[in-house]
Scaffold this motif. Structure first.
Motif, mmCIF file in Angstrom:
data_model
loop_
_atom_site.group_PDB
_atom_site.id
_atom_site.type_symbol
_atom_site.label_atom_id
_atom_site.label_comp_id
_atom_site.label_asym_id
_atom_site.label_seq_id
_atom_site.Cartn_x
_atom_site.Cartn_y
_atom_site.Cartn_z
ATOM 1 N N PHE B 54 21.199 36.958 38.433
ATOM 2 C CA PHE B 54 22.325 36.161 37.944
ATOM 3 C C PHE B 54 22.825 35.162 38.993
ATOM 4 C CE2 PHE B 54 22.345 40.083 35.442
ATOM 5 C CZ PHE B 54 22.285 39.540 34.157
ATOM 6 N N GLY B 55 22.210 35.171 40.162
ATOM 7 C CA GLY B 55 22.616 34.248 41.210
ATOM 8 C C GLY B 55 24.044 34.450 41.673
ATOM 9 N N ILE B 56 24.446 35.709 41.785
ATOM 10 C CA ILE B 56 25.824 35.977 42.237
ATOM 11 C C ILE B 56 25.808 36.810 43.516
ATOM 12 C CG2 ILE B 56 26.925 35.804 39.959
ATOM 13 C CD1 ILE B 56 26.702 38.794 39.661
ATOM 14 N N ASP B 57 26.809 36.565 44.371
ATOM 15 C CA ASP B 57 26.945 37.368 45.582
ATOM 16 C C ASP B 57 27.602 38.696 45.240
ATOM 17 O OD1 ASP B 57 25.873 35.482 47.260
ATOM 18 O OD2 ASP B 57 27.806 34.484 47.596
ATOM 19 N N ILE B 58 27.106 39.744 45.826
ATOM 20 C CA ILE B 58 27.749 41.052 45.645
ATOM 21 C C ILE B 58 27.956 41.648 47.030
ATOM 22 C CG2 ILE B 58 27.607 43.331 44.584
ATOM 23 C CD1 ILE B 58 25.552 42.174 42.603
ATOM 24 N N ALA B 59 29.218 41.803 47.424
ATOM 25 C CA ALA B 59 29.510 42.393 48.726
ATOM 26 C C ALA B 59 29.233 43.891 48.654
ATOM 27 C CB ALA B 59 30.963 42.150 49.109
ATOM 28 N N GLU B 60 29.010 44.470 49.841
ATOM 29 C CA GLU B 60 28.728 45.903 49.889
ATOM 30 C C GLU B 60 29.866 46.723 49.283
ATOM 31 O OE1 GLU B 60 26.396 48.486 53.241
ATOM 32 O OE2 GLU B 60 28.044 47.232 53.873
ATOM 33 N N THR B 61 31.080 46.227 49.501
ATOM 34 C CA THR B 61 32.247 46.949 48.983
ATOM 35 C C THR B 61 32.372 46.836 47.464
ATOM 36 O OG1 THR B 61 33.482 44.951 49.518
ATOM 37 C CG2 THR B 61 33.630 46.764 51.089
ATOM 38 N N GLU B 62 31.546 45.995 46.864
ATOM 39 C CA GLU B 62 31.614 45.808 45.406
ATOM 40 C C GLU B 62 30.560 46.607 44.641
ATOM 41 O OE1 GLU B 62 33.401 41.303 44.960
ATOM 42 O OE2 GLU B 62 31.294 41.522 45.520
ATOM 43 N N LEU B 66 29.285 48.348 40.013
ATOM 44 C CA LEU B 66 28.048 48.484 39.229
ATOM 45 C C LEU B 66 27.805 49.952 38.858
ATOM 46 C CD1 LEU B 66 25.732 46.216 41.440
ATOM 47 C CD2 LEU B 66 26.999 45.529 39.416
ATOM 48 N N ALA B 67 28.894 50.742 38.902
ATOM 49 C CA ALA B 67 28.738 52.191 38.739
ATOM 50 C C ALA B 67 28.141 52.585 37.396
ATOM 51 C CB ALA B 67 30.080 52.879 38.954
ATOM 52 N N SER B 68 28.507 51.871 36.336
ATOM 53 C CA SER B 68 27.928 52.158 35.019
ATOM 54 C C SER B 68 27.439 50.838 34.438
ATOM 55 C CB SER B 68 28.965 52.789 34.090
ATOM 56 O OG SER B 68 29.923 51.812 33.719
ATOM 57 N N LEU B 69 26.659 50.917 33.378
ATOM 58 C CA LEU B 69 26.172 49.694 32.735
ATOM 59 C C LEU B 69 27.338 48.863 32.214
ATOM 60 C CD1 LEU B 69 23.051 50.383 30.535
ATOM 61 C CD2 LEU B 69 23.252 48.799 32.442
ATOM 62 N N ARG B 70 28.318 49.542 31.606
ATOM 63 C CA ARG B 70 29.482 48.845 31.053
ATOM 64 C C ARG B 70 30.262 48.138 32.162
ATOM 65 N NH1 ARG B 70 31.212 51.038 26.160
ATOM 66 N NH2 ARG B 70 29.061 50.563 25.717
ATOM 67 N N ALA B 71 30.453 48.856 33.290
ATOM 68 C CA ALA B 71 31.178 48.275 34.432
ATOM 69 C C ALA B 71 30.417 47.075 34.989
ATOM 70 C CB ALA B 71 31.377 49.334 35.520
ATOM 71 N N ALA B 72 29.101 47.223 35.085
ATOM 72 C CA ALA B 72 28.277 46.138 35.621
ATOM 73 C C ALA B 72 28.373 44.912 34.728
ATOM 74 C CB ALA B 72 26.825 46.604 35.748
ATOM 75 N N GLU B 73 28.401 45.153 33.425
ATOM 76 C CA GLU B 73 28.492 44.056 32.468
ATOM 77 C C GLU B 73 29.789 43.262 32.681
ATOM 78 O OE1 GLU B 73 28.022 45.541 28.488
ATOM 79 O OE2 GLU B 73 28.393 43.555 27.625
ATOM 80 N N ALA B 74 30.894 43.985 32.818
ATOM 81 C CA ALA B 74 32.189 43.336 33.031
ATOM 82 C C ALA B 74 32.192 42.553 34.346
ATOM 83 C CB ALA B 74 33.298 44.388 33.037
ATOM 84 N N PHE B 75 31.604 43.154 35.369
ATOM 85 C CA PHE B 75 31.558 42.526 36.685
ATOM 86 C C PHE B 75 30.741 41.225 36.650
ATOM 87 C CE2 PHE B 75 29.245 42.149 40.786
ATOM 88 C CZ PHE B 75 30.330 41.858 41.607
ATOM 89 N N VAL B 76 29.569 41.291 36.043
ATOM 90 C CA VAL B 76 28.709 40.107 35.990
ATOM 91 C C VAL B 76 29.380 39.009 35.169
ATOM 92 C CG1 VAL B 76 26.494 39.209 35.156
ATOM 93 C CG2 VAL B 76 26.571 41.405 36.347
ATOM 94 N N ARG B 77 29.973 39.395 34.050
ATOM 95 C CA ARG B 77 30.675 38.419 33.202
ATOM 96 C C ARG B 77 31.766 37.692 33.994
ATOM 97 N NH1 ARG B 77 29.597 38.515 27.953
ATOM 98 N NH2 ARG B 77 29.048 40.690 27.674
ATOM 99 N N GLU B 78 32.530 38.485 34.742
ATOM 100 C CA GLU B 78 33.621 37.940 35.563
ATOM 101 C C GLU B 78 33.083 36.966 36.618
ATOM 102 O OE1 GLU B 78 36.186 41.099 37.188
ATOM 103 O OE2 GLU B 78 36.063 40.000 39.100
ATOM 104 N N ARG B 79 32.000 37.358 37.296
ATOM 105 C CA ARG B 79 31.432 36.514 38.338
ATOM 106 C C ARG B 79 30.832 35.214 37.776
ATOM 107 N NH1 ARG B 79 31.408 38.795 43.527
ATOM 108 N NH2 ARG B 79 33.502 39.616 43.305
ATOM 109 N N LEU B 80 30.180 35.353 36.624
ATOM 110 C CA LEU B 80 29.575 34.170 36.008
ATOM 111 C C LEU B 80 30.659 33.196 35.555
ATOM 112 C CD1 LEU B 80 26.608 35.695 33.969
ATOM 113 C CD2 LEU B 80 26.503 34.416 36.113
#
Lengths: 392, 84
Positions: B54-62, B66-80
């Protein structure tokens, strides 16, 4: 010179394996360290590497056949002098492990240890989940390949195929459990273990790691397990009596340090393939090797050298773990270090009570080789190394 | 499942880094660590794949996001969305 390529023992408890695939045809050449044949064991699929530069003359065993350790699999024509003993030991009641056997681990080509995460082995047309399900349902690989006709086989295909016919049920997980049980029973029967534990202030390692990783893209970052592995490898290289094998009634120290990394297999079970020359690799290299190893475990596809090479083992339950893990030695090794979960705990420094992330290391070592005093030196050396992470 | 949805793209990244999980049994809301014994190396592999795809930066603290698929989805959506 002509010689026979035999099925090596890939662990103290391995008696047989099923040949799944030839990677070289008669007339083809195989280089030293290059995979020649894939076998299925209770630990999953393993590529067995050639210990010679040779030409394949004849395949003596066909895919699907289950053969005992020591069985001749192929005839090879070798140019020049043989680099290693030509044959694995013939099977006995308990086949002796061949840790330094036909595959000299240090001479494996380094390129083979590096694969990008997530890249399955190129010729795998059957997904690992499908392969496992096939084994559970008693569907043979030949049947699957016929069914797939060159396409990719998914787990649903296996189930479809299995539903079409009555099959004998075999239990892959049960087999792995039995393998672990046999190795650990041997360890507890033969090795007089002693145990030591030591709490380590993990803050320096954690702070160094956070700074190091902050500037790197995700795929180049390090994980805590790599620092711990490196520290154990360096300490084991410095302090005599923990790195090597107990064989034929005596300890054989190893100059090379190959650290077995205990990796959990999803659905149950554990394998501990080796990170070769862990004491001599820098952290990024060790991380890449570790990453590739985990990828191969997840894909259910390891290499024979990785199974027989480990000279000491590190095991950890990770972040979900508990404070202390008392490990059991993996024979014929003589030491194993268990890493507990790193947790914030009360810590006294300079007379002051502070909260620190604390890692408790536990050593199980062989009393036939060392005493607690030496074990304490080893744990303290590991702790000192972790206190100076920039020097790892 | 529509192959183009964010959830199915994440699922396919997940099975590429962890080919030994059985995706049809996965509960998108449950933590991967609990469900499929995700360890720190799996987490790193998944984060690397998500970051690259997705071409997004993910810090180690973040990584925890990505703990669950649903959480990852929300995170990627937010970053995009933040990327525009």
């Amino acid at each position: 010179m002509e010689l026979e390529f035999r099925l090596p023992s890939l662990g103290a408890d391995m008696e047989s394996a099923t040949l799944t695939e030839w990677l070289k045809k008669p007339g083809e050449r195989v280089r030293h360290g290059e995979p020649l044949v894939t076998v299925e064991t209770t630990k999953g699929l393993i590529d067995i590497e050639s210990y010679e530069d040779a030409e394949v003359l004849e395949q003596l065993v066909q895919p699907g056949s289950k053969v005992a350790v020591g069985t001749a699999l192929a005839r090879l024509e070798v140019q020049g002098a043989s680099q290693a003993p030509p044959a694995a030991p013939a099977p006995e009641a308990t086949p002796p492990p061949a840790p330094m056997g036909p595959l000299a681990p240090a001479s494996r080509p380094p390129a083979s240890a590096v694969e990008s995460p997530g890249t399955p082995p190129p010729r795998a047309r059957i997904s690992p989940a499908a392969r496992r399900r096939a084994q559970e349902l008693g569907v043979s690989l030949e049947e699957l390949e016929r069914f797939a006709a060159g396409g990719f086989v998914h787990i649903e295909d296996v189930e479809k195929l299995a539903a079409q016919r009555p099959v004998a049920h075999t239990d892959a997980r049960g087999a792995m459990r039995a393998t672990i049980g046999a190795a650990m029973a041997r360890a507890k029967r033969e090795i007089p273990h002693y145990y030591l534990a030591h709490a380590v202030d993990f803050a320096p390692a954690r702070e160094w790691l956070a700074r190091h990783n902050a500037t790197l893209p995700v795929q180049d970052r390090l994980i805590e397990a790599v620092l711990i592995t490196k520290a154990v490898a360096l300490a084991a290289a410095r302090i005599e009596g923990f790195n090597g094998y107990f064989l034929h009634g005596r300890f054989e120290s190893s100059a090379a340090v190959h650290v077995g990394a205990a990796i959990a297999v999803r659905g149950g079970g554990l394998v501990a393939p080796a990170l070769l020359d862990a004491d001599r690799k820098d952290l990024p290299t060790l991380m890449r090797d570790f990453s590739a190893l985990v990828t191969r475990v997840r894909a259910g596809h390891l290499r024979s050298g990785e199974f027989t090479a480990a000279t000491i083992t590190v095991t950890s339950l990770g972040a979900e773990g508990v404070d202390v893990l008392f490990p059991i030695i993996n024979p014929p090794q003589v030491a194993i270090v268990g890493a507990g979960a790193v947790r914030e705990q009360p810590w006294v420094r300079d007379g002051e009570l502070i909260a620190r992330p604390v890692l408790t290391l536990a050593l199980a070592a062989d009393h036939r080789v060392t005493d607690g005093r030496a074990g304490a030196r080893l744990l303290r050396a590991i702790a000192d190394l972790l206190a100076q992470p920039q020097a790892l | 499942m529509d192959p183009d949805t964010l959830e199915s793209r994440l699922l396919s990244l997940l099975t590429s880094v962890a080919p030994d999980i059985e995706p049809q049994n996965l509960d998108p809301a449950r933590a991967l660590r609990e469900q499929v014994d995700f360890d720190s190396m799996d987490t790193l592999h998944f984060a690397a794949a998500v970051s690259k795809t997705f071409g997004i930066d993910i810090a180690e603290t973040e990584y925890a996001r990505l703990a669950s698929l649903r959480a990852a989805e929300a995170f990627v959506r937010e970053r995009l969305a933040a990327k525009g």
